[in-house]
Design an enzyme around this catalytic site. Structure first.
Site, short mmCIF file in Angstrom:
data_model
loop_
_atom_site.label_atom_id
_atom_site.label_comp_id
_atom_site.label_asym_id
_atom_site.label_seq_id
_atom_site.Cartn_x
_atom_site.Cartn_y
_atom_site.Cartn_z
N HIS A 73 0.84 -1.21 0.00
CA HIS A 73 0.00 0.00 0.00
C HIS A 73 0.88 1.26 0.00
O HIS A 73 0.60 2.23 -0.70
CB HIS A 73 -0.87 0.07 1.26
CG HIS A 73 -1.89 -1.02 1.40
ND1 HIS A 73 -1.81 -1.98 2.38
CD2 HIS A 73 -3.00 -1.30 0.69
CE1 HIS A 73 -2.84 -2.79 2.29
NE2 HIS A 73 -3.58 -2.41 1.26
N GLN B 231 -18.10 -6.74 -0.62
CA GLN B 231 -17.24 -7.59 -1.46
C GLN B 231 -16.84 -8.90 -0.77
O GLN B 231 -16.05 -9.66 -1.30
CB GLN B 231 -16.02 -6.82 -1.94
CG GLN B 231 -14.99 -6.47 -0.88
CD GLN B 231 -13.93 -5.53 -1.41
OE1 GLN B 231 -14.19 -4.34 -1.63
NE2 GLN B 231 -12.73 -6.03 -1.64
O1 PAF Z 1 -8.02 -4.01 -3.06
C1 PAF Z 1 -8.68 -3.62 -2.08
O2 PAF Z 1 -8.15 -3.37 -0.98
C2 PAF Z 1 -10.18 -3.46 -2.21
O3 PAF Z 1 -10.72 -4.41 -3.05
C3 PAF Z 1 -10.59 -2.03 -2.63
C4 PAF Z 1 -10.07 -1.69 -4.01
C5 PAF Z 1 -10.09 -1.03 -1.61
C6 PAF Z 1 -12.12 -1.93 -2.67
O4 PAF Z 1 -12.69 -2.21 -1.44
#
Ligand code: PAF
Length: 303
Positions: A59, A83
């Site tokens: 990140h 998700q």
């Molecule tokens: O990759 C992620 O951490 C997630 O899928 C995202 C893009 C933040 C969407 O919730």
């Protein structure tokens, strides 16, 4: 004549050179209206890094790239319930907001968007983004509804942040392609910037979920990168048979008793349609392997 990208890069440099060092902690914004007001009050190029928190170097590489290329950088932290499937790890997904904010502050991020689930999906919520074919195989087949949750939240985040560029890692290769497709199809004004996979020293791709691994699983997990490298080397040496390349990875991973293969795919790099016979176009070799209950994703682009 200068290429348009050179001109754009030159503009980034101007932005960055004239920017004073960031002396203050990031502004925390907890709902879309506040996020939009902040963006309206902060003109100039804006980069955005969407995350679900529990930040790692992968990140932070995206954050650093955004800071280099934009006047402002916004990071979102939102563990998006939409998700996750009913039997997935939403409730135990690792969270550490205090450490995340400290890292983002030290990196010089301007704003952190921290929406909560009720603001994101209030009572009566009923609008979703469905990308079709590219979401069907691989993670889409293994995790029904996952990409609908990803694209819905990413579009909502893009709308709230109003960034010029959004930074995504190549580890989540299908997510990257799905978001790129959505941005193209819906004329979204945020450019998607794809960034290299960041790995631990022994090759394991960084992921917030690596924390679930036991020490034995963690050391066994290095088989993934070694297996992808084998195929990458054979590709570089001229091997083009899809079955041979997939089998090479499969057989190598099968030597590791703690590894349980979920899938190994060699697919068209853009559409993600599975390839057979001789591969004559850029391809994505991707895999998911389980160590205990933890699914690890990794991939290599063969071009
Ligand atoms: O990759 C992620 O951490 C997630 O899928 C995202 C893009 C933040 C969407 O919730």
């Amino acid at each position: 004549m200068a290429h348009p990208n050179d001109l754009r890069d030159a503009r980034f440099l101007l932005d960055v050179d004239t920017r004073p060092p960031n002396p203050v902690p990031p502004t925390i914004l907890t709902n879309a209206a506040a996020m939009r007001r902040w963006r309206a009050a902060n003109s100039g190029s804006c980069g955005f890094v969407p995350t679900m928190g529990y930040l790692h170097e992968g990140h932070m590489e995206l954050v650093r790239r955004s800071i280099e290329e934009n006047l402002h950088t916004v990071v979102s932290i939102f563990v998006n319930p939409m998700q996750f499937g009913p039997n997935e790890d939403f409730s135990r997904y690792p969270r550490d907001e205090v450490r995340d904010l400290a890292q983002l502050s030290a990196a010089g991020v301007d704003a952190v968007y921290l929406p909560n689930a009720n603001d994101m999906y209030p009572e009566g919520y009923q609008t979703y983004v469905d990308v079709e074919r590219v979401t069907l195989p691989l993670e889409g087949a293994a995790r029904p509804g996952h990409f609908r949750g990803v694209t819905t939240v990413v579009l909502k985040l893009f709308n709230a942040v109003g960034a010029d560029r959004a930074y995504f890692g190549r580890k989540d290769a299908q997510q990257l392609r799905v978001v790129q497709r959505m941005v193209r199809d819906l004329d979204v004004g945020t450019e998607v910037v794809a960034c290299p996979i960041v790995r631990e020293a022994d090759g394991l791709a960084m992921s917030s979920r690596n924390v679930y691994l036991t020490p034995e699983q963690r050391s066994a997990s290095t088989i993934l990168k070694r297996s992808l490298d084998l195929a990458g080397d054979r590709w570089a040496a001229g091997e083009r048979d899809a079955n041979t390349l997939r089998a090479l990875v499969r057989d190598n991973i099968a030597t590791e008793p703690l590894a349980e293969i979920d899938y190994i795919s060699l697919a068209d790099d853009v559409s993600l349609e599975e390839l057979s016979g001789l591969v004559t176009r850029p391809a994505l070799l991707s895999l998911v392997v389980k160590f205990g209950k933890t699914r690890l994703l990794d991939n290599v682009e063969l071009a």
